[in-house]
Enzyme design. Sequence first.
Site, PDB file in Angstrom:
ATOM      1  N   GLY A  48       0.813  -1.208   0.000  1.00  0.00           N
ATOM      2  CA  GLY A  48       0.000   0.000   0.000  1.00  0.00           C
ATOM      3  C   GLY A  48       0.844   1.255   0.000  1.00  0.00           C
ATOM      4  O   GLY A  48       2.003   1.248  -0.395  1.00  0.00           O
ATOM      5  N   THR A  49       0.259   2.329   0.472  1.00  0.00           N
ATOM      6  CA  THR A  49       0.891   3.637   0.481  1.00  0.00           C
ATOM      7  C   THR A  49       2.058   3.688   1.461  1.00  0.00           C
ATOM      8  O   THR A  49       1.990   3.119   2.538  1.00  0.00           O
ATOM      9  CB  THR A  49      -0.154   4.701   0.866  1.00  0.00           C
ATOM     10  OG1 THR A  49      -1.131   4.753  -0.164  1.00  0.00           O
ATOM     11  CG2 THR A  49       0.463   6.065   1.034  1.00  0.00           C
ATOM     12  N   THR A  50       3.095   4.395   1.057  1.00  0.00           N
ATOM     13  CA  THR A  50       4.235   4.625   1.939  1.00  0.00           C
ATOM     14  C   THR A  50       4.269   6.108   2.275  1.00  0.00           C
ATOM     15  O   THR A  50       4.373   6.943   1.379  1.00  0.00           O
ATOM     16  CB  THR A  50       5.551   4.210   1.257  1.00  0.00           C
ATOM     17  OG1 THR A  50       5.458   2.837   0.905  1.00  0.00           O
ATOM     18  CG2 THR A  50       6.732   4.429   2.176  1.00  0.00           C
TER      19      THR A  50
END
Length: 142
Positions: A48-50
Amino acid sequence: MAACKVEYEADLPLPARERSAFNFENVTRNIRLETDSGVQVPKARKTGTTICGVVFKGGVVLGADTRATEGTIVADKNCEKIHYIAPNIYCCGAGTSADTENVTSMVASSLALQRLTMGKQSRVLAAQTILKRHLFRYQGHV
């Protein structure tokens, strides 16, 4: 200064609160499991998003990736995940990008009106309160 050889951070004789935010205590265990027992340790994978924030003496540095995905498909390669709220306040968002964009723009416009009315710089607490009340009002159904 005396030189010492330390292979892993977990071997350092420091209390846990003085170590870095990352925990490497399982590194030695995982190496032993792989070499002695032949156990396959799971490999890390992106899920997912970092988003990352680093605090230093003069402020905060924010960083985020730019990919927006829908399952395994990359929907947008240049998605903004760091949102402007005020000249001194930015917000990082993950999840449904349209919701994040609309909520942060609503907070930004409220703070802009406050700055015009009060004639002062926006406070982080004011942004946090507006955001908290908005999210509580809709109970996650933004």
